[in-house]
Write an enzyme that holds these catalytic residues in place. Structure first.
Site, PDB file in Angstrom:
ATOM      1  N   ASP A 256      37.449  36.862  32.118  1.00  0.00           N
ATOM      2  CA  ASP A 256      37.279  38.314  32.071  1.00  0.00           C
ATOM      3  C   ASP A 256      36.156  38.765  31.126  1.00  0.00           C
ATOM      4  O   ASP A 256      36.131  38.404  29.951  1.00  0.00           O
ATOM      5  CB  ASP A 256      38.601  38.935  31.615  1.00  0.00           C
ATOM      6  CG  ASP A 256      38.676  40.420  31.868  1.00  0.00           C
ATOM      7  OD1 ASP A 256      37.628  41.073  31.911  1.00  0.00           O
ATOM      8  OD2 ASP A 256      39.798  40.929  32.034  1.00  0.00           O
TER       9      ASP A 256
ATOM     10  N   SER B 226      35.377  43.257  34.592  1.00  0.00           N
ATOM     11  CA  SER B 226      36.741  43.158  35.112  1.00  0.00           C
ATOM     12  C   SER B 226      36.915  44.068  36.329  1.00  0.00           C
ATOM     13  O   SER B 226      36.161  43.990  37.276  1.00  0.00           O
ATOM     14  CB  SER B 226      37.744  43.472  33.992  1.00  0.00           C
ATOM     15  OG  SER B 226      39.021  43.003  34.300  1.00  0.00           O
TER      16      SER B 226
END
Length: 300
Positions: free
Chosen positions: A146, A32
């Site tokens: 993510d 991320s």
């Protein structure tokens, strides 16, 4: 480098502390926001990134959030990709000065995906695709989101890359409060209401702009829902859910895959969209890394 949205600017402070202590880095793995900062560092552009983010304010952040609902996410992410590409420049991961890996999640299988080659910006964009917030990325027939969903602090990835000594940065410390009271708004004037709305999160501002063309009745109901409902709004629900998930997964994975040095900046008070608080996050990352490095030195 762990996931953590706006708290991720702390990674820059950690990098500064490592450099000052004379600790060299041989490879980087990130999930991320950790992938974004990690890739920039691996590209040798960390100074450029720091200079840019220290100038971010609400207006610049809102501009980067290109709202596209109703799609598979509220924010398309193209502007974010363009923003990163304009400063890091378009490169292949395998061409970076340092070996780098962006951790993502295959939305179809739930499996961890490690991107170690191919387009750098695409890899970053996939790794930061928070479900429900950013639209997913399609890559080689898979839908990627993510990396924090499966490996928020990718210690295992760094070891697979050949690291003998792994330094992990976990941004989940105090991210989930035991009890958080929601502020109640007392009756106020029209001016007070306007000021309150102006202080809403970046995403809410972007949403308000996106629905500005809607009819007055729809717009009125949306604002009433956002500002008056005693229950958490959709952004608070998403943020809290992601925080809970990442805290639990991080704790489990760090227990089974402990790093050699763990750095956990105390940034639980910085919320998902508060990317303008870069100075605060960088300083905390630096101080915590410095403290942990000193403790490690005493143990050795």
């Amino acid at each position: 480098m762990g996931s953590g949205s706006a708290r991720g600017w702390a990674h820059i402070g950690v990098i500064r502390a490592l450099a000052k202590a004379g600790i060299s880095v041989d490879c980087v793995a990130g999930a991320s926001i950790g992938a974004l900062v990690g890739a920039t560092y691996a590209a040798g552009k960390i100074d450029t990134l720091e200079n840019i983010i220290l100038q971010l304010d609400w207006k610049r952040i809102a501009f980067l959030f290109d709202v596209v609902f109703p799609k598979s996410g509220l924010i398309d992410g193209k502007k974010v990709s363009d923003f990163v590409r304009s400063h890091v420049q378009e490169k292949l991961i395998e061409e970076l000065p340092l070996p780098f890996c962006a951790v993502c999640t295959d939305l179809g299988t739930g499996c961890e995906v490690m991107l170690r080659d191919g387009d750098l910006i695409e890899a970053i964009r996939a790794s930061i695709s928070v479900p429900g917030i950013f639209t997913p990325v399609r890559r080689n027939g898979t839908i990627l989101v993510d990396g924090g969903l499966v490996n928020p602090v990718p210690v295992s990835v760094a070891r697979q890359m050949g690291a003998d000594f792994v330094i992990a940065v976990d941004l989940s410390r105090n991210k989930v409060k035991k009890k958080r009271k929601r502020k109640s708004h007392a009756p106020s004037s029209e001016e007070g209401t306007r000021r309150r709305i102006a202080k809403e999160s970046t995403i809410l501002k972007a949403l308000n702009k996106a629905v500005a063309v809607a009819d007055a009745h729809t717009l009125s109901r949306l604002r009433q829902w956002v500002n008056s409902d005693p229950l958490p709004n959709i952004f608070e629900v998403l943020e809290a859910s992601i925080n809970i998930m990442e805290v639990q997964i991080t704790a489990a994975r760090l227990k089974t895959e402990p790093p050699d040095l763990l750095i956990q900046p105390n940034l639980g008070h910085i919320r998902f969209p508060e990317f303008h608080r870069a100075r605060e996050a960088i300083d905390e990352g630096y101080q915590e890394a410095k403290a942990q490095i000193e403790l490690m030195g005493k143990r050795l």
